[in-house]
Scaffold this motif. Structure first.
Motif, PDB file in Angstrom:
ATOM      1  N   LYS A  10      14.540 -11.206   9.698  1.00  0.00           N
ATOM      2  CA  LYS A  10      15.069 -11.317   8.339  1.00  0.00           C
ATOM      3  C   LYS A  10      14.138 -10.608   7.345  1.00  0.00           C
ATOM      4  O   LYS A  10      14.596  -9.895   6.448  1.00  0.00           O
ATOM      5  N   LEU A  11      12.828 -10.772   7.517  1.00  0.00           N
ATOM      6  CA  LEU A  11      11.861 -10.111   6.637  1.00  0.00           C
ATOM      7  C   LEU A  11      11.897  -8.597   6.832  1.00  0.00           C
ATOM      8  O   LEU A  11      11.825  -7.836   5.866  1.00  0.00           O
ATOM      9  N   GLU A  12      12.018  -8.144   8.075  1.00  0.00           N
ATOM     10  CA  GLU A  12      12.104  -6.698   8.339  1.00  0.00           C
ATOM     11  C   GLU A  12      13.366  -6.101   7.733  1.00  0.00           C
ATOM     12  O   GLU A  12      13.333  -5.010   7.166  1.00  0.00           O
ATOM     13  N   GLN A  13      14.489  -6.822   7.838  1.00  0.00           N
ATOM     14  CA  GLN A  13      15.735  -6.341   7.250  1.00  0.00           C
ATOM     15  C   GLN A  13      15.622  -6.280   5.727  1.00  0.00           C
ATOM     16  O   GLN A  13      16.126  -5.345   5.097  1.00  0.00           O
ATOM     17  N   ALA A  14      14.945  -7.256   5.130  1.00  0.00           N
ATOM     18  CA  ALA A  14      14.746  -7.239   3.682  1.00  0.00           C
ATOM     19  C   ALA A  14      13.895  -6.031   3.288  1.00  0.00           C
ATOM     20  O   ALA A  14      14.177  -5.360   2.291  1.00  0.00           O
ATOM     21  N   ALA A  15      12.858  -5.729   4.077  1.00  0.00           N
ATOM     22  CA  ALA A  15      11.992  -4.576   3.794  1.00  0.00           C
ATOM     23  C   ALA A  15      12.777  -3.269   3.902  1.00  0.00           C
ATOM     24  O   ALA A  15      12.620  -2.366   3.077  1.00  0.00           O
ATOM     25  N   VAL A  62       5.636   9.940   1.272  1.00  0.00           N
ATOM     26  CA  VAL A  62       4.982   8.716   0.817  1.00  0.00           C
ATOM     27  C   VAL A  62       5.359   7.632   1.804  1.00  0.00           C
ATOM     28  O   VAL A  62       6.536   7.470   2.143  1.00  0.00           O
ATOM     29  N   GLU A  63       4.357   6.907   2.264  1.00  0.00           N
ATOM     30  CA  GLU A  63       4.593   5.786   3.167  1.00  0.00           C
ATOM     31  C   GLU A  63       4.270   4.501   2.419  1.00  0.00           C
ATOM     32  O   GLU A  63       3.176   4.349   1.871  1.00  0.00           O
ATOM     33  N   LEU A  64       5.235   3.609   2.361  1.00  0.00           N
ATOM     34  CA  LEU A  64       5.065   2.302   1.732  1.00  0.00           C
ATOM     35  C   LEU A  64       4.799   1.286   2.846  1.00  0.00           C
ATOM     36  O   LEU A  64       5.569   1.200   3.801  1.00  0.00           O
ATOM     37  N   ARG A  65       3.704   0.552   2.708  1.00  0.00           N
ATOM     38  CA  ARG A  65       3.296  -0.412   3.732  1.00  0.00           C
ATOM     39  C   ARG A  65       3.300  -1.821   3.133  1.00  0.00           C
ATOM     40  O   ARG A  65       2.306  -2.253   2.561  1.00  0.00           O
ATOM     41  N   PRO A  66       4.425  -2.528   3.263  1.00  0.00           N
ATOM     42  CA  PRO A  66       4.503  -3.867   2.673  1.00  0.00           C
ATOM     43  C   PRO A  66       3.793  -4.915   3.530  1.00  0.00           C
ATOM     44  O   PRO A  66       3.763  -4.815   4.760  1.00  0.00           O
ATOM     45  N   ASP A  94       0.878  -1.169   0.000  1.00  0.00           N
ATOM     46  CA  ASP A  94       0.000   0.000   0.000  1.00  0.00           C
ATOM     47  C   ASP A  94       0.914   1.219   0.000  1.00  0.00           C
ATOM     48  O   ASP A  94       1.838   1.297   0.818  1.00  0.00           O
ATOM     49  N   ALA A  95       0.695   2.140  -0.913  1.00  0.00           N
ATOM     50  CA  ALA A  95       1.465   3.381  -0.970  1.00  0.00           C
ATOM     51  C   ALA A  95       0.511   4.534  -0.689  1.00  0.00           C
ATOM     52  O   ALA A  95      -0.474   4.716  -1.402  1.00  0.00           O
ATOM     53  N   HIS A 150       9.046   3.471   4.825  1.00  0.00           N
ATOM     54  CA  HIS A 150       8.246   2.250   4.831  1.00  0.00           C
ATOM     55  C   HIS A 150       7.869   1.898   6.262  1.00  0.00           C
ATOM     56  O   HIS A 150       8.569   2.264   7.206  1.00  0.00           O
ATOM     57  N   THR A 151       6.754   1.239   6.393  1.00  0.00           N
ATOM     58  CA  THR A 151       6.284   0.752   7.692  1.00  0.00           C
ATOM     59  C   THR A 151       6.292  -0.760   7.612  1.00  0.00           C
ATOM     60  O   THR A 151       5.495  -1.342   6.886  1.00  0.00           O
TER      61      THR A 151
END
Length: 109
Positions: free
Chosen positions: A81-86, A60-64, A42-43, A107-108
């Motif tokens: 690991k997923l947070e570091q990738a984000a 702009v906030e990117l919400r993966p 979501d952007a 990003h959030t």
């Protein structure tokens, strides 16, 4: 005759940022052998009025959202690991780098 659907430039910028971030994140996850994850972004943009400049994207906030292909037990190491990738995707997204200094892109996780 149906009216034409028109996308405005603001929506196009949000779409470009979201798509670039998603592609970058997918590439990072694949290199970490976490391919097959579902990714949605979501952007959300904040537009302000600047005297003398008019309307301007402030941020702009990117919400993966990352969905794993198979359920896994609560795994703190995997979550990190997923947070570091984000976070890495946010730093390496080419479109975010192109607007850097003009628009605050974050990003959030």
């Amino acid at each position: 005759h149906e009216p034409a659907v028109v996308t405005n430039p603001e929506e196009l910028l949000l779409s470009a940022l979201g798509a670039c971030y998603a592609i970058t994140l997918g590439s990072i996850l694949a290199r970490q052998r976490l391919s097959g994850c579902g990714i949605s972004i979501d952007a959300v943009g904040e537009v302000t009025w600047e005297p003398g400049q008019g309307l301007k994207f402030q941020s702009v906030e990117l919400r993966p959202q990352i969905r794993l292909p198979a359920p896994r037990p609560d795994d703190e190491a995997l979550r990190r690991k997923l947070e570091q990738a984000a976070e890495s995707a946010a730093r390496h997204c080419m479109i975010a780098k192109a607007v850097q200094g003009n628009v605050d892109v974050r990003h959030t996780p």
